[in-house]
Design an enzyme around this catalytic site. Sequence first.
Site, short mmCIF file in Angstrom:
data_model
loop_
_atom_site.label_atom_id
_atom_site.label_comp_id
_atom_site.label_asym_id
_atom_site.label_seq_id
_atom_site.Cartn_x
_atom_site.Cartn_y
_atom_site.Cartn_z
N THR D 48 -32.42 42.35 -62.62
CA THR D 48 -33.02 41.04 -62.62
C THR D 48 -32.30 39.79 -62.60
OG1 THR D 48 -34.53 40.59 -64.48
CG2 THR D 48 -32.60 41.75 -65.28
N GLU D 49 -32.95 38.79 -62.38
CA GLU D 49 -32.58 37.60 -62.12
C GLU D 49 -31.63 36.62 -64.13
OE1 GLU D 49 -35.09 39.14 -61.04
OE2 GLU D 49 -36.43 37.36 -59.92
N ASN D 50 -32.51 37.03 -64.73
CA ASN D 50 -31.82 36.82 -66.05
C ASN D 50 -30.73 37.43 -66.59
OD1 ASN D 50 -33.62 39.12 -66.55
ND2 ASN D 50 -33.67 38.88 -68.62
#
Lengths: 244, 244, 223, 223
Positions: D48-50
Site C-alpha cells: 500500500t502506497e502509505n
Amino acid sequence: MDKRIPTLAQAVADIPDGATVMIGGFGGSGAPIELIHALIDRYLATGSPKNLTVINNNAGNGHVGIAAMIEQGMVRKMICSFPRSADPKVFTDRYLAGEIELELVPQGTLAERIRAGGAGIPAFYTPTSYGTDLAKGKPVAEFDGRSYVQERWLKADVALIKAELGDHHGNLTYRMAARNFSPLMATAAAKTVAQVSRAVEPGDIDPESVITPGIFIGGIVEVSDPAQEEDLNRANAYYPKVTA
Amino acid sequence: MDKRIPTLAQAVADIPDGATVMIGGFGGSGAPIELIHALIDRYLATGSPKNLTVINNNAGNGHVGIAAMIEQGMVRKMICSFPRSADPKVFTDRYLAGEIELELVPQGTLAERIRAGGAGIPAFYTPTSYGTDLAKGKPVAEFDGRSYVQERWLKADVALIKAELGDHHGNLTYRMAARNFSPLMATAAAKTVAQVSRAVEPGDIDPESVITPGIFIGGIVEVSDPAQEEDLNRANAYYPKVTA
Amino acid sequence: MTDKLTNAQIAWRAAQDIADGAYVNLGIGFPEMVARFQPPGRQAIFHTENGILGFGEAPEPGAEDWDLINAGKKAVTLKPGTAFFHHADSFAMVRGGHLDVAILGAYQVAQNGDLANWSTGPKGVPAVGGAMDLVHGAKRVAVITDHVTKDGKPKLLAACTLPLTGVGCVTRVYTSLAVVDIQDGRFVLREKLPAISLDNLQAVTGAELHLDGAVGDLVVPEL
Amino acid sequence: MTDKLTNAQIAWRAAQDIADGAYVNLGIGFPEMVARFQPPGRQAIFHTENGILGFGEAPEPGAEDWDLINAGKKAVTLKPGTAFFHHADSFAMVRGGHLDVAILGAYQVAQNGDLANWSTGPKGVPAVGGAMDLVHGAKRVAVITDHVTKDGKPKLLAACTLPLTGVGCVTRVYTSLAVVDIQDGRFVLREKLPAISLDNLQAVTGAELHLDGAVGDLVVPEL
C-alpha cells in the site's frame, strides 16, 4: 545537546505569516494534531501565522487538524495529492468558492519532490504524469526511448511532524504507517519540529532503528497519548471546541 | 514464500558473462566475502562469469573479495568512487597496465545514481562535480541561479550484498556501518542475493526495523559467522588459498 | 615565536570555530585531527559518509569492530545518540546542506573559493570519494592546509591549476601561517602568526591578501 | 446464464491471474476486493502506497488501529513479515518497477493502453493520489471495471476522452463481460461470458475487438 522544547506553544512560536509548512501524515495516521492545534491557538490569539502554504498528502478531514486550520482561514494554498476524501468539506467549500489555491501533485511525485528538497537534488525526471494534464507546462525528456517529466524539489520553511520516540539529539522513530511523509519532510524544511509520544535519552533508541537522524530535527516536544484524527472525527470533534 | 537458497554455489549460479554486478560494502564493512568467493569458485571451475562490470565504492583490497575477482581476471570494468586505498595493488596494477576499465563517480553521486535506478528515476541534477573534469560531457542546467550536472541512473543485473538478519520473505537488517550501499543496490538490480548472518522466520524482525523490505530481494543464503575483509587482509589472506 | 604551525595546531585552530551542537564532517586524514581539539563545553556531532552520525573516538587497538568504521576506513566507536543510515541518506545530509561545517584538506585553493584536493594530474589511479559532494553540501566549507607545498610553492592561488574538486565552494582557509576568508572572490586575511610579516606572508601567497579591519594574531597552544 | 459479472466476480477473475508470491498493489475501492479471492495455495504480498508491505485483512470493528491503515484509509492488520517504510521508499517500489501487478479501476481504457481513472472533468475538487505513479510502476497494470458506464456507454474506447492517468500503460482489462488484452495498440479478446455473442460484445465496446486464437469462456463462481 538537548532539542527538547517545553511547550507546544513554544514549538510553533516562530512560524511567520506566509510560511510554507509541511505537515506530516497520511489522512489521520501521523497527523501532528497537537502541534496543529497549538498553531491555531496562536493564530486565534495573535492573528498569525496566516497566508500559509500547507503541504500534506490530503486537505484535512472534519473540523480538526488541517481542516480546522483551513476553517479558521490560515491557509492560502494547499499542495497535495488527494484533497478529496470521506469528509474534506471544509477544503471543498473553500476551494469551490475560490478562496483557497490548490497545487495537485501525484502522490509519488509529491514524496519524491520532498525527498529531493531534502537531498539537494533540484530536479529529477519521472515517468509519472507524462502525457497527462498534470504534466502541462513541465519540461519533458526522453531517456532510453521512454518519455519522462521533469519535476522540481519542494522545500519548506517549517515541517510539523508526529513521531513515536524522540531522543534529546532529535533521533526519531515512528509508529507503523504513521511514518509516511514525515521522514521526508523532516529533511526538506529549514526547521522541523516533531511532537513525540515519548522523549527519551540519547542511547535509548537502538542506532539501527533510528528512522530520522537528529541532524534533520530542530526541536522535539513531548505529547504523550496524542489524539488520533480519525478518532476525533468519528466523535464529530471541532477545534477550537464549539461551545453551546 | 521462502526465498532461502541452500548453498552459496546456487546463490551465484545464474550470473552470466558480461553481467553488471553491484557488490555491497564500503571497504571491508558490508563486503559479502562468501558470495564473492563462491563466484570465484564458479569461475575457476567453469570459466564463467567473466567480463563483469562491478559496481562498488572501492576496487578491492589485498587478495580477497573484489581484489581476488580482479586478480582472477573476471572483471572488465569497475564503477567506483575510491579505487585508491591502503592496498588496492591488484586493481592498480591492472589499471596501469590498461587491463581494466574505470568509471570514476563521486561517492554521493554513485549512491544517488543507484538509488535512482531502483526508484525509477532515469536522471537527476546534482551540484556535485559541476565545473570539474568528472562533469565533462554531461548536460548541465541552472536552477534558481545555481548550476547543476545531470546524472543518469545506474542499474545492474545482479546485486550481491551482506545483511545481518534475513527472513524468508527477504526482509533484511544490516549491522552498523555495514549497511552503506547495500539497501540501495538491493533496489537497483534485476536480482539481489543477500548473504545473511542469520535466516529467521517472517515475524522475527520487527516491521519497524526492516531496512530492506523483501520485495527487493530475490534470495537469501545463510552464512553464519561471515569473514571480515579487514581481518582477512590483516592476516595476508589470499583467495583461492595459495598452497605451498 | 612559532614560525609555522604544526598540523595539530592548524587542526586546533579550526576546531575553535566549531559551535556547540554543530554537525561536522571531517575529511579523511589530517582533517580527522580536528575532532581531538573541541573546546571544553562544546560537543559537535560528527558525520561520516559511510552512514554514521554521532560516532566517537577510535577504540583501543584490538577492540576494533570492522563494521564500525569511518570514511577513512578507521575503526570508531558508538556514543549515546548514534544513528546508522545508508549511503543515499548519508549524502542527502551532505548535498542537502544539513551539515554545519565540512573541513577538508587541499592541494590548492583559489581566491574565488575553487578547491583542488582530489587529483594531482593524470598519473596513477584517480580517486575522488566523497569530496566533490562535501564541498557542495555543508553550510560552511573550510580547508586546513600547509600554507605552501612541500617545495615551497603557494597553495593559495589566483586560480587553481590542478583538477578542481568544486567551484567557488571554500569560505575559510586555516593554514600553517594564517586564517584567510574567501569573500567576493578575494582572499581576506583574518589572522596571521605574529612571527611573520604581512609582506613575507604575501610573498608565499599566490594572490593578493586583502585586509578588512584589523588582522588578528594567530595564537595557538603548544601541541 | 450470467449476463453480467458482479464486482466480486470481476475481482475473483482478476485474482486468478496473480501468481503465488506476487507483489501486488490494489487501487482504492473496488480493486481492494481482489485480495479476498486469492486462489487456495497462493499467497500474494500486498503493498500500500502509505508505507506497508505484507499487511493483512481488515480488523474486527472496534479493533482498528488508525496508525495501521491502507491507502484507502481503511484499517488493516499486521502479518508475519510485514515491513514499514516511508513514502519515498514506497513509491520507489512503485516507480522502480518492483511490483508484479497493480490492479486499478477505470473510467475509460483506450486500445493503446491509455487509462483515464482520476478525473471526470473540471468540476469539483480534483484528486489524483497514487494512480499516476502506479500505472508506470508495476510490471503488469490491469484494470477491473464494468464493461460500460452506468448509462450504457462503452468504457473500452478507441481513444480516451477524459483526462488521462497514464499513456499506454494498461495491459489487461477485466470487465463485467470479458477479459481483454491490450497488445500492439489493439484490444485482443481473450475471454467472454458465454451468454453474450461476439457481436453484442463488440456493440458495447468502443473499438474493434481483435481475435488471436480461441476466445475462452469467462466462467466464475457465484459470488
